[in-house]
Structures are given as structure tokens and as C-alpha cells.
Design a protein around this motif. Structure first.
Motif, mmCIF file in Angstrom:
data_model
loop_
_atom_site.group_PDB
_atom_site.id
_atom_site.type_symbol
_atom_site.label_atom_id
_atom_site.label_comp_id
_atom_site.label_asym_id
_atom_site.label_seq_id
_atom_site.Cartn_x
_atom_site.Cartn_y
_atom_site.Cartn_z
ATOM 1 N N PHE A 110 -22.204 21.405 -49.795
ATOM 2 C CA PHE A 110 -22.935 21.994 -48.669
ATOM 3 C C PHE A 110 -24.155 21.149 -48.308
ATOM 4 O O PHE A 110 -24.470 20.961 -47.123
ATOM 5 N N PHE A 111 -24.839 20.630 -49.326
ATOM 6 C CA PHE A 111 -26.015 19.790 -49.092
ATOM 7 C C PHE A 111 -25.659 18.578 -48.235
ATOM 8 O O PHE A 111 -26.347 18.259 -47.260
ATOM 9 N N TRP A 112 -24.553 17.895 -48.584
ATOM 10 C CA TRP A 112 -24.164 16.700 -47.848
ATOM 11 C C TRP A 112 -23.588 17.038 -46.482
ATOM 12 O O TRP A 112 -23.816 16.310 -45.503
ATOM 13 N N ILE A 113 -22.851 18.127 -46.379
ATOM 14 C CA ILE A 113 -22.294 18.514 -45.081
ATOM 15 C C ILE A 113 -23.413 18.882 -44.113
ATOM 16 O O ILE A 113 -23.388 18.505 -42.934
ATOM 17 N N ALA A 114 -24.422 19.595 -44.621
ATOM 18 C CA ALA A 114 -25.543 19.987 -43.773
ATOM 19 C C ALA A 114 -26.417 18.805 -43.389
ATOM 20 O O ALA A 114 -27.133 18.850 -42.384
ATOM 21 N N THR A 115 -26.348 17.737 -44.181
ATOM 22 C CA THR A 115 -27.186 16.565 -43.921
ATOM 23 C C THR A 115 -26.464 15.495 -43.121
ATOM 24 O O THR A 115 -26.988 14.987 -42.110
ATOM 25 N N LEU A 116 -25.241 15.142 -43.544
ATOM 26 C CA LEU A 116 -24.526 14.042 -42.920
ATOM 27 C C LEU A 116 -23.162 14.442 -42.373
ATOM 28 O O LEU A 116 -22.340 13.563 -42.068
ATOM 29 N N GLY A 117 -22.904 15.724 -42.250
ATOM 30 C CA GLY A 117 -21.638 16.181 -41.696
ATOM 31 C C GLY A 117 -21.562 15.963 -40.192
ATOM 32 O O GLY A 117 -22.451 15.355 -39.573
ATOM 33 N N ASN A 118 -20.496 16.470 -39.597
ATOM 34 C CA ASN A 118 -20.319 16.295 -38.149
ATOM 35 C C ASN A 118 -21.489 16.857 -37.352
ATOM 36 O O ASN A 118 -21.875 16.309 -36.312
ATOM 37 N N SER A 119 -22.045 17.955 -37.820
ATOM 38 C CA SER A 119 -23.198 18.572 -37.154
ATOM 39 C C SER A 119 -24.421 18.538 -38.049
ATOM 40 O O SER A 119 -25.284 19.415 -37.974
ATOM 41 N N GLY A 120 -24.495 17.530 -38.910
ATOM 42 C CA GLY A 120 -25.584 17.432 -39.860
ATOM 43 C C GLY A 120 -26.912 17.088 -39.219
ATOM 44 O O GLY A 120 -26.991 16.637 -38.070
ATOM 45 N N VAL A 121 -27.971 17.304 -39.996
ATOM 46 C CA VAL A 121 -29.315 17.079 -39.494
ATOM 47 C C VAL A 121 -29.567 15.597 -39.227
ATOM 48 O O VAL A 121 -30.172 15.218 -38.215
ATOM 49 N N ILE A 122 -29.090 14.722 -40.113
ATOM 50 C CA ILE A 122 -29.395 13.299 -40.010
ATOM 51 C C ILE A 122 -28.281 12.511 -39.328
ATOM 52 O O ILE A 122 -28.541 11.480 -38.703
ATOM 53 N N SER A 123 -27.032 12.977 -39.427
ATOM 54 C CA SER A 123 -25.901 12.199 -38.903
ATOM 55 C C SER A 123 -26.050 11.888 -37.421
ATOM 56 O O SER A 123 -25.727 10.794 -36.957
ATOM 57 N N GLY A 124 -26.563 12.846 -36.636
ATOM 58 C CA GLY A 124 -26.752 12.601 -35.209
ATOM 59 C C GLY A 124 -27.860 11.613 -34.922
ATOM 60 O O GLY A 124 -27.788 10.847 -33.958
ATOM 61 N N LEU A 125 -28.878 11.582 -35.817
ATOM 62 C CA LEU A 125 -30.007 10.695 -35.589
ATOM 63 C C LEU A 125 -29.666 9.241 -35.884
ATOM 64 O O LEU A 125 -30.108 8.334 -35.171
ATOM 65 N N VAL A 126 -28.883 9.006 -36.927
ATOM 66 C CA VAL A 126 -28.559 7.624 -37.314
ATOM 67 C C VAL A 126 -27.259 7.145 -36.699
ATOM 68 O O VAL A 126 -26.878 5.983 -36.875
ATOM 69 N N GLY A 127 -26.545 8.007 -35.985
ATOM 70 C CA GLY A 127 -25.333 7.606 -35.289
ATOM 71 C C GLY A 127 -24.138 7.353 -36.179
ATOM 72 O O GLY A 127 -23.368 6.418 -35.950
ATOM 73 N N LEU A 128 -23.983 8.152 -37.242
ATOM 74 C CA LEU A 128 -22.815 8.000 -38.102
ATOM 75 C C LEU A 128 -21.549 8.400 -37.365
ATOM 76 O O LEU A 128 -21.562 9.337 -36.570
ATOM 77 N N PRO A 129 -20.430 7.718 -37.613
ATOM 78 C CA PRO A 129 -19.168 8.105 -36.975
ATOM 79 C C PRO A 129 -18.778 9.515 -37.368
ATOM 80 O O PRO A 129 -19.019 9.956 -38.492
ATOM 81 N N SER A 130 -18.177 10.237 -36.452
ATOM 82 C CA SER A 130 -17.763 11.603 -36.719
ATOM 83 C C SER A 130 -16.728 11.627 -37.838
ATOM 84 O O SER A 130 -15.739 10.921 -37.800
ATOM 85 N N GLY A 131 -16.989 12.432 -38.846
ATOM 86 C CA GLY A 131 -16.060 12.581 -39.948
ATOM 87 C C GLY A 131 -16.161 11.533 -41.023
ATOM 88 O O GLY A 131 -15.308 11.478 -41.917
ATOM 89 N N ALA A 132 -17.178 10.652 -40.973
ATOM 90 C CA ALA A 132 -17.304 9.594 -41.975
ATOM 91 C C ALA A 132 -17.512 10.163 -43.370
ATOM 92 O O ALA A 132 -17.102 9.552 -44.358
ATOM 93 N N LEU A 133 -18.125 11.337 -43.448
ATOM 94 C CA LEU A 133 -18.389 11.939 -44.747
ATOM 95 C C LEU A 133 -17.121 12.472 -45.395
ATOM 96 O O LEU A 133 -17.047 12.569 -46.623
ATOM 97 N N TYR A 134 -16.123 12.786 -44.596
ATOM 98 C CA TYR A 134 -14.922 13.445 -45.116
ATOM 99 C C TYR A 134 -13.797 12.442 -45.377
ATOM 100 O O TYR A 134 -12.633 12.728 -45.146
ATOM 101 N N THR A 135 -14.162 11.279 -45.860
ATOM 102 C CA THR A 135 -13.199 10.237 -46.183
ATOM 103 C C THR A 135 -13.343 9.860 -47.659
ATOM 104 O O THR A 135 -14.183 10.410 -48.382
ATOM 105 N N PHE A 136 -12.515 8.925 -48.087
ATOM 106 C CA PHE A 136 -12.574 8.456 -49.475
ATOM 107 C C PHE A 136 -13.962 7.920 -49.805
ATOM 108 O O PHE A 136 -14.554 8.291 -50.828
ATOM 109 N N TRP A 137 -14.509 7.053 -48.948
ATOM 110 C CA TRP A 137 -15.806 6.453 -49.231
ATOM 111 C C TRP A 137 -16.933 7.453 -49.074
ATOM 112 O O TRP A 137 -17.975 7.343 -49.745
#
Length: 272
Positions: A110-137
Motif C-alpha cells: 500500500f505504501f508503494w502504491i500510494a506513492t508510485l502507483g498509477n495515481s500515486g503522490v509522486i508518480s505524477g510529479l516525476v512522470g513515471l510510466p503508467s504501471g511501472a510499479l506493477y512489473t518485475f522490476w
């Protein structure tokens, strides 16, 4: 007489281990080789085919990557902490490592999903690709969150054991820093490093709740397959396939230990 009393005193502990570990192990092996009420290799054979084999390879690959990266990064962090002159920094890092090494499961996911998930707090700010957290890496990064602190706890006492006289003796003999680490420090640290790699591998290999909450079936892992098999996702006649998969995990862990123990025994000569 004293030896006999010592053995008698150990009987309750041995009986406890026999019940807690022996009985489940016997039930696991018996169930893995039982299909439709008869002795059979059908469950074991099925556990090494198709999606089950893919999941086993995925778990081994994930655990190996996490163990190697966690060992390297954790050792470097431990070295930085041990050589630091700031006592408060050392105590803070070791205390935080003790907490983070035991932080896992659904709260970590939950901590990582809320931070770097598709609707995370930081993912939108740093421009991470959608769904990057839900992969092997993405899962590797999450597992490193508790693997690196665990390696710090393993390596800090070992690094403390390096005597300053060894470095001084090497320097007085004309050895460079590289020679000191290559021929003195690393052989001494090898047992602890190998133990840390095995510990990180086992921790990542057996993890379930974090991966289940984060990736579900996106990343094939054997622990997720076992859970699926236990909830009825099996064909008729393969009801014990979850036990077969569990036995496969035990065999993989045993193989890792079989590789580790001879190396550890050989490296421990430097500690005598």
C-alpha cells in the motif's frame, strides 16, 4: 552423567521441533506424492510444467536479482555507516534498518502504491510510466526496500570485525587499498556476505502478501500459484499440486544452502 543429563534436558526441545517441523514436513511430502488416494508422481510432474514452471523460474529470477542487488547496496551502506565518525548516524541507520527489515506484507504494498502507483503522490510529479510499479522490476525495487536494511544488519557486525591493524600492516607492506580489500578484507567478509545473500534470497523467495497485493497474476510467482492452487484453481486429480509446489520450493532452498555451506566452510578459515 553430566552428558546424559544434558541430552535429557534437550529432549523437550527436540520433541517440540519434531512436532512443529517434522509433522508438517511429513504431511507435505506425503501429499505431494499422493494423487486420487494413490502414490503418484502426477502432482510433482504437473508442478514442473506450463504456468507452474514459469512461476518457479520467475520466483528464482526475482529472488536472485533482489539478493545480489540487496547484498551489494546493503554492504556499501553498511561500510559507509561503520566508517562514519558520527555516532548518531550509525545508531539511526541501524535502528531504522531493524524496523524496515521487518516491514513487509500488505502495508508495504500500500505504501508503494500510494506513492508510485498509477495515481500515486509522486508518480505524477516525476512522470513515471503508467504501471511501472506493477512489473518485475517494480517488484524488485519494492523488495529491496526491506532487503537492503536486512543486509545492513548482517554486514555491520562483520565490518566492525575488520581490525585497523590489518590495514596498517597491509599499507606498511606496500599494498594498495585495492590489494587490502581483495586479499584481506573480502576473504574475511565472504562468510557474512554469502550468508546475507542466502538470507535475502530466502526472504524474497518466500514473500507472498506484498506481491499478491501489488501485482496479482501480472508477475508469475510460485507463492501466488500455491495460493491459487489452495483456493481450488486446479484440475480434478491434482488437488495436492500446491503441496508439490511447496516441496519444489523446499528443494530450491535446499539447493541454495548446499551451494552456500561449502563456500562458507572454506571462507571461514580466514576467521581462525
Amino acid at each position: 552423567m553430566t552428558g546424559s543429563r544434558g541430552r535429557l534436558g534437550a529432549l523437550p526441545l527436540l520433541a517440540f521441533f519434531a512436532v512443529v517441523f517434522g509433522v508438517p514436513a511429513i504431511a507435505l511430502v506425503a501429499g505431494a506424492f499422493t494423487a486420487q488416494g494413490e502414490l503418484s508422481l502426477a502432482n510433482m510432474s504437473r508442478s514442473l510444467q506450463g504456468g507452474y514452471l514459469t512461476a518457479m523460474i520467475g520466483s528464482v529470477r526475482l529472488s536472485a536479482v533482489v539478493a545480489l542487488l540487496g547484498a551489494v547496496l546493503g554492504t556499501l551502506l553498511a561500510q559507509a555507516v561503520v566508517t562514519s565518525r558520527a555516532t548518531w548516524l550509525r545508531e539511526s541507520v541501524l535502528t531504522a534498518s531493524g524496523v524496515l527489515a521487518n516491514f513487509g506484507g500488505v502495508p508495504l504494498a500500500f505504501f508503494w502504491i500510494a506513492t508510485l502507483g498509477n495515481s500515486g503522490v509522486i508518480s505524477g510529479l516525476v512522470g513515471l510510466p503508467s504501471g511501472a510499479l506493477y512489473t518485475f522490476w517494480g517488484l524488485v525495487v519494492v523488495y529491496l526496500y526491506f532487503s537492503i536494511p536486512l543486509m545492513v544488519l548482517v554486514m555491520a557486525p562483520a565490518l566492525d570485525g575488520l581490525r585497523p591493524q590489518w590495514r596498517e600492516a597491509a599499507a606498511s607492506s606496500g599494498a594498495t587499498a585495492w590489494h587490502y580489500w581483495r586479499f584481506v578484507a573480502l576473504p574475511v567478509l565472504t562468510p557474512a556476505m554469502l550468508g546475507g545473500v542466502v538470507l535475502l534470497f530466502g526472504s524474497a523467495f518466500s514473500a507472498y502478501a506484498t506481491a499478491n497485493a501489488m501485482v496479482g497474476t501480472v508477475v508469475p510467482l510460485v507463492t501466488l500459484k500455491i495460493a491459487s492452487a489452495l483456493t481450488g484453481d486446479v484440475l480434478v486429480g491434482y488437488e495436492n499440486v500446491a503441496l508439490a509446489l511447496s516441496l519444489d520450493m523446499v528443494l530450491v532452498a535446499g539447493l541454495v544452502m548446499a551451494v552456500y555451506l561449502p563456500l562458507q566452510k572454506r571462507s571461514s578459515r580466514w576467521l581462525r
